[in-house]
Motif scaffolding. Structure first.
Motif, PDB file in Angstrom:
ATOM      1  N   ARG A  83       9.636  -6.312   4.195  1.00 21.66           N
ATOM      2  CA  ARG A  83       8.394  -6.367   3.423  1.00 21.66           C
ATOM      3  C   ARG A  83       7.756  -4.988   3.252  1.00 21.66           C
ATOM      4  O   ARG A  83       6.707  -4.854   2.632  1.00 21.66           O
ATOM      5  N   MET A  84       8.402  -3.964   3.801  1.00 30.65           N
ATOM      6  CA  MET A  84       7.922  -2.586   3.664  1.00 30.65           C
ATOM      7  C   MET A  84       8.479  -1.994   2.380  1.00 30.65           C
ATOM      8  O   MET A  84       9.661  -2.125   2.089  1.00 30.65           O
ATOM      9  N   SER A  85       7.596  -1.355   1.609  1.00 30.36           N
ATOM     10  CA  SER A  85       8.005  -0.717   0.361  1.00 30.36           C
ATOM     11  C   SER A  85       7.346   0.657   0.291  1.00 30.36           C
ATOM     12  O   SER A  85       6.668   1.082   1.230  1.00 30.36           O
ATOM     13  N   LEU A  86       7.530   1.329  -0.828  1.00 28.61           N
ATOM     14  CA  LEU A  86       6.951   2.654  -1.033  1.00 28.61           C
ATOM     15  C   LEU A  86       6.061   2.621  -2.266  1.00 28.61           C
ATOM     16  O   LEU A  86       6.481   2.178  -3.334  1.00 28.61           O
ATOM     17  N   ALA A  87       4.814   3.077  -2.105  1.00 23.03           N
ATOM     18  CA  ALA A  87       3.849   3.124  -3.203  1.00 23.03           C
ATOM     19  C   ALA A  87       3.780   4.551  -3.728  1.00 23.03           C
ATOM     20  O   ALA A  87       3.947   5.506  -2.977  1.00 23.03           O
ATOM     21  N   SER A  88       3.512   4.695  -5.004  1.00 24.56           N
ATOM     22  CA  SER A  88       3.400   6.022  -5.601  1.00 24.56           C
ATOM     23  C   SER A  88       1.988   6.577  -5.413  1.00 24.56           C
ATOM     24  O   SER A  88       1.013   5.841  -5.389  1.00 24.56           O
ATOM     25  N   GLY A 117       1.445  -1.381  -5.202  1.00 22.05           N
ATOM     26  CA  GLY A 117       2.368  -0.282  -5.485  1.00 22.05           C
ATOM     27  C   GLY A 117       1.742   1.045  -5.844  1.00 22.05           C
ATOM     28  O   GLY A 117       2.434   2.000  -6.135  1.00 22.05           O
ATOM     29  N   LYS A 118       0.374   1.155  -5.805  1.00 23.99           N
ATOM     30  CA  LYS A 118      -0.284   2.407  -6.177  1.00 23.99           C
ATOM     31  C   LYS A 118      -1.550   2.617  -5.356  1.00 23.99           C
ATOM     32  O   LYS A 118      -2.403   1.739  -5.285  1.00 23.99           O
ATOM     33  N   SER A 119      -1.642   3.794  -4.771  1.00 31.93           N
ATOM     34  CA  SER A 119      -2.825   4.158  -4.000  1.00 31.93           C
ATOM     35  C   SER A 119      -3.942   4.626  -4.921  1.00 31.93           C
ATOM     36  O   SER A 119      -3.705   5.302  -5.918  1.00 31.93           O
ATOM     37  N   ASN A 120      -5.176   4.293  -4.563  1.00 31.33           N
ATOM     38  CA  ASN A 120      -6.370   4.783  -5.245  1.00 31.33           C
ATOM     39  C   ASN A 120      -7.280   5.551  -4.287  1.00 31.33           C
ATOM     40  O   ASN A 120      -8.454   5.748  -4.581  1.00 31.33           O
ATOM     41  N   CYS A 121      -6.743   5.967  -3.154  1.00 28.67           N
ATOM     42  CA  CYS A 121      -7.523   6.667  -2.130  1.00 28.67           C
ATOM     43  C   CYS A 121      -7.104   8.136  -2.108  1.00 28.67           C
ATOM     44  O   CYS A 121      -6.004   8.474  -1.646  1.00 28.67           O
ATOM     45  N   TYR A 122      -7.989   9.004  -2.612  1.00 23.91           N
ATOM     46  CA  TYR A 122      -7.739  10.444  -2.702  1.00 23.91           C
ATOM     47  C   TYR A 122      -8.994  11.190  -2.267  1.00 23.91           C
ATOM     48  O   TYR A 122     -10.035  10.588  -2.027  1.00 23.91           O
ATOM     49  N   ALA A 123      -8.900  12.500  -2.204  1.00 24.31           N
ATOM     50  CA  ALA A 123     -10.011  13.390  -1.885  1.00 24.31           C
ATOM     51  C   ALA A 123     -10.713  12.943  -0.599  1.00 24.31           C
ATOM     52  O   ALA A 123     -10.061  12.784   0.427  1.00 24.31           O
ATOM     53  N   GLU A 124     -12.015  12.731  -0.662  1.00 24.01           N
ATOM     54  CA  GLU A 124     -12.774  12.367   0.545  1.00 24.01           C
ATOM     55  C   GLU A 124     -12.269  11.067   1.172  1.00 24.01           C
ATOM     56  O   GLU A 124     -12.192  10.940   2.385  1.00 24.01           O
ATOM     57  N   CYS A 125     -11.902  10.107   0.348  1.00 24.63           N
ATOM     58  CA  CYS A 125     -11.368   8.844   0.860  1.00 24.63           C
ATOM     59  C   CYS A 125     -10.171   9.096   1.769  1.00 24.63           C
ATOM     60  O   CYS A 125     -10.067   8.539   2.860  1.00 24.63           O
ATOM     61  N   ALA A 126      -9.271   9.969   1.336  1.00 23.70           N
ATOM     62  CA  ALA A 126      -8.039  10.222   2.088  1.00 23.70           C
ATOM     63  C   ALA A 126      -8.266  11.067   3.342  1.00 23.70           C
ATOM     64  O   ALA A 126      -7.360  11.194   4.161  1.00 23.70           O
ATOM     65  N   THR A 127      -9.478  11.616   3.516  1.00 27.57           N
ATOM     66  CA  THR A 127      -9.770  12.315   4.769  1.00 27.57           C
ATOM     67  C   THR A 127     -10.218  11.334   5.841  1.00 27.57           C
ATOM     68  O   THR A 127     -10.092  11.622   7.024  1.00 27.57           O
ATOM     69  N   ALA A 136       4.007   1.029   2.183  1.00 23.63           N
ATOM     70  CA  ALA A 136       3.234  -0.133   1.747  1.00 23.63           C
ATOM     71  C   ALA A 136       3.833  -1.385   2.382  1.00 23.63           C
ATOM     72  O   ALA A 136       5.023  -1.425   2.701  1.00 23.63           O
ATOM     73  N   TYR A 137       2.998  -2.392   2.564  1.00 23.18           N
ATOM     74  CA  TYR A 137       3.427  -3.685   3.090  1.00 23.18           C
ATOM     75  C   TYR A 137       3.099  -4.722   2.029  1.00 23.18           C
ATOM     76  O   TYR A 137       1.950  -4.826   1.600  1.00 23.18           O
ATOM     77  N   ILE A 144      -5.209  -1.562   5.133  1.00 24.25           N
ATOM     78  CA  ILE A 144      -5.038  -1.534   3.683  1.00 24.25           C
ATOM     79  C   ILE A 144      -6.399  -1.195   3.076  1.00 24.25           C
ATOM     80  O   ILE A 144      -7.437  -1.330   3.731  1.00 24.25           O
ATOM     81  N   PHE A 145      -6.402  -0.749   1.821  1.00 24.15           N
ATOM     82  CA  PHE A 145      -7.611  -0.346   1.107  1.00 24.15           C
ATOM     83  C   PHE A 145      -7.799  -1.308  -0.053  1.00 24.15           C
ATOM     84  O   PHE A 145      -6.933  -1.414  -0.926  1.00 24.15           O
ATOM     85  N   ASP A 146      -8.916  -2.031  -0.069  1.00 25.94           N
ATOM     86  CA  ASP A 146      -9.143  -3.080  -1.062  1.00 25.94           C
ATOM     87  C   ASP A 146      -9.118  -2.586  -2.507  1.00 25.94           C
ATOM     88  O   ASP A 146      -8.849  -3.359  -3.415  1.00 25.94           O
ATOM     89  N   LYS A 147      -9.408  -1.306  -2.730  1.00 28.62           N
ATOM     90  CA  LYS A 147      -9.459  -0.784  -4.101  1.00 28.62           C
ATOM     91  C   LYS A 147      -8.097  -0.316  -4.613  1.00 28.62           C
ATOM     92  O   LYS A 147      -7.991   0.144  -5.740  1.00 28.62           O
ATOM     93  N   ASP A 148      -7.062  -0.414  -3.781  1.00 30.97           N
ATOM     94  CA  ASP A 148      -5.713  -0.065  -4.221  1.00 30.97           C
ATOM     95  C   ASP A 148      -5.153  -1.147  -5.130  1.00 30.97           C
ATOM     96  O   ASP A 148      -5.635  -2.283  -5.144  1.00 30.97           O
TER      97      ASP A 148
END
Length: 78
Positions: free
Chosen positions: A44-49, A18-28, A58-59, A11-15
């Motif tokens: 407990r599995m869901s889908l984040a936008s 329900g929403k990802s905040n990992c894009y561009a260089e982070c997502a590489t 998502a968990y 998991i990414f602490d800055k998310d």
């Protein structure tokens, strides 16, 4: 937790729930676990936008990732 292929899941602490905040260089480095078109929540599995319109597994609402430098099953370099 691992993927069906045995890769460690993170998991990414800055998310946000329900929403990802990992894009561009982070997502590489932190590869989003993109859900297929027919995916649906279960247990407990869901889908984040994502801002690009994709959906990410998502968990407990926390978007899930694998780490680019994990090479073998069981690696936890992230």
């Amino acid at each position: 937790m691992t993927t069906p292929q045995g890769a460690t899941v993170y998991i990414f602490d800055k998310d946000q729930i329900g929403k990802s905040n990992c894009y561009a260089e982070c997502a590489t480095q932190w590869l989003p676990m993109i859900a297929g078109g027919g995916a649906y929540p279960y247990g407990r599995m869901s889908l984040a936008s994502r801002d690009d319109g994709q959906r990410q597994w998502a968990y407990d609402g926390r978007p899930l990732y694998t780490y680019a430098e994990d090479e073998m099953h069981g690696d936890v370099k992230g």
